[in-house]
Design a protein around this motif. Sequence first.
Motif, PDB file in Angstrom:
ATOM      1  N   ASP A 153     -12.961   7.573  -1.257  1.00  0.00           N
ATOM      2  CA  ASP A 153     -13.104   8.970  -1.692  1.00  0.00           C
ATOM      3  C   ASP A 153     -13.375   9.919  -0.529  1.00  0.00           C
ATOM      4  OD1 ASP A 153     -12.513   9.058  -4.387  1.00  0.00           O
ATOM      5  OD2 ASP A 153     -14.548   8.556  -5.024  1.00  0.00           O
ATOM      6  N   PHE A 155      -7.936   9.905   0.616  1.00  0.00           N
ATOM      7  CA  PHE A 155      -8.134   8.595  -0.001  1.00  0.00           C
ATOM      8  C   PHE A 155      -8.849   8.804  -1.335  1.00  0.00           C
ATOM      9  CE2 PHE A 155      -7.647   7.820   4.463  1.00  0.00           C
ATOM     10  CZ  PHE A 155      -6.982   6.615   4.565  1.00  0.00           C
ATOM     11  N   LYS A 156      -8.305   8.220  -2.401  1.00  0.00           N
ATOM     12  CA  LYS A 156      -8.890   8.355  -3.731  1.00  0.00           C
ATOM     13  C   LYS A 156      -9.472   7.015  -4.160  1.00  0.00           C
ATOM     14  CE  LYS A 156      -5.699  12.014  -5.146  1.00  0.00           C
ATOM     15  NZ  LYS A 156      -4.663  12.440  -6.129  1.00  0.00           N
ATOM     16  N   GLY A 157     -10.788   7.028  -4.463  1.00  0.00           N
ATOM     17  CA  GLY A 157     -11.445   5.759  -4.744  1.00  0.00           C
ATOM     18  C   GLY A 157     -11.443   4.918  -3.483  1.00  0.00           C
ATOM     19  N   TYR A 179       0.817  -1.217   0.000  1.00  0.00           N
ATOM     20  CA  TYR A 179       0.000   0.000   0.000  1.00  0.00           C
ATOM     21  C   TYR A 179       0.854   1.270   0.000  1.00  0.00           C
ATOM     22  CZ  TYR A 179      -3.481  -3.473   1.330  1.00  0.00           C
ATOM     23  OH  TYR A 179      -4.295  -4.587   1.359  1.00  0.00           O
ATOM     24  N   GLN A 209      -9.375   2.997  -1.267  1.00  0.00           N
ATOM     25  CA  GLN A 209      -7.922   2.957  -1.114  1.00  0.00           C
ATOM     26  C   GLN A 209      -7.534   2.575   0.312  1.00  0.00           C
ATOM     27  OE1 GLN A 209      -5.920   6.713  -1.909  1.00  0.00           O
ATOM     28  NE2 GLN A 209      -4.055   5.658  -2.577  1.00  0.00           N
ATOM     29  N   THR A 210      -6.470   1.805   0.405  1.00  0.00           N
ATOM     30  CA  THR A 210      -5.900   1.417   1.696  1.00  0.00           C
ATOM     31  C   THR A 210      -4.525   2.056   1.840  1.00  0.00           C
ATOM     32  OG1 THR A 210      -7.081  -0.700   1.708  1.00  0.00           O
ATOM     33  CG2 THR A 210      -5.159  -0.516   3.135  1.00  0.00           C
ATOM     34  N   LYS A 211      -4.248   2.573   3.021  1.00  0.00           N
ATOM     35  CA  LYS A 211      -2.939   3.152   3.307  1.00  0.00           C
ATOM     36  C   LYS A 211      -2.384   2.506   4.576  1.00  0.00           C
ATOM     37  CE  LYS A 211      -3.827   7.639   1.121  1.00  0.00           C
ATOM     38  NZ  LYS A 211      -2.708   7.655   0.158  1.00  0.00           N
ATOM     39  N   THR A 221      -8.645   1.799   5.476  1.00  0.00           N
ATOM     40  CA  THR A 221      -9.277   1.749   4.156  1.00  0.00           C
ATOM     41  C   THR A 221     -10.490   2.678   4.156  1.00  0.00           C
ATOM     42  OG1 THR A 221      -8.593  -0.558   3.857  1.00  0.00           O
ATOM     43  CG2 THR A 221     -10.332   0.256   2.425  1.00  0.00           C
ATOM     44  N   TYR A 244      -3.508  -0.548   9.038  1.00  0.00           N
ATOM     45  CA  TYR A 244      -4.006  -0.106   7.745  1.00  0.00           C
ATOM     46  C   TYR A 244      -5.320   0.633   7.962  1.00  0.00           C
ATOM     47  CZ  TYR A 244      -1.067  -4.006   5.978  1.00  0.00           C
ATOM     48  OH  TYR A 244      -0.053  -4.872   5.705  1.00  0.00           O
TER      49      TYR A 244
END
Length: 230
Positions: free
Chosen positions: A223, A158-160, A142, A162-164, A220, A218
């Motif tokens: 948008d 977060f775009k779409g 990620y 997304q997991t960071k 998640t 993480y």
Amino acid sequence: MTKSVACYFWIPICLTFFQCSKGKSEDALALVFLGSPAITSVEPKIGTPRQNNENGVYPPTQIVIKGSNFGVDTVIRFNQLPAAISANLGTELYTSVPDGATSGFLTISKSGGSCLPGTASGINCAGTEFFIDCYSVTGNLYGSEIEIKQGESQSIEFKGLQTKAFRSSLILGNAKLTVTCDSNVTVRLFSTSCLATDYISKKDPSIPLNANANNQFYVTAFDDTCTVSI
């Protein structure tokens, strides 16, 4: 007469050579059993126990320990947790990070020896620091980990869907992870030995972190711009 003299002088020389060679062999053998072990390198010094979660199954990290005088009845421990030895080549030991291992000291002790808990010293003992990392084994799935310091907040976009990946080191006892978004989020928090706990589709979750430890997790979201606070 000449032959007798030659023989007279040759015999003591032979005996002296034999005794010296024998003495060196005995000294080397004694060192194997009696001397303290020494570690010259551990590769790698960061690893993970076995992981089995929704993101993937990851085997335990294989470790090679190089040094000397390991003996024949060696015990390897990760923070007092014993680890199986797959090979002992005398100057190299092969093992893997055991289930439940946490960051701390990797130690080696010989028969009759012991290492003091939480240290790299003891009787017939050698050790070095070793770090558990639950994320690096994924190959940065990620992206780079985002560090959130204790007492800090960061706004994360977060775009779409997304997991960071995040990291936070708690040095002042207990703390909570709070994620504030307009929408629900999912959080995966790893224990100090890489066991994952999922908090699925929560609104503004507030999750207790592992005290006095490095925390990896993480987040998640879909948008949204979320505030991540420790």
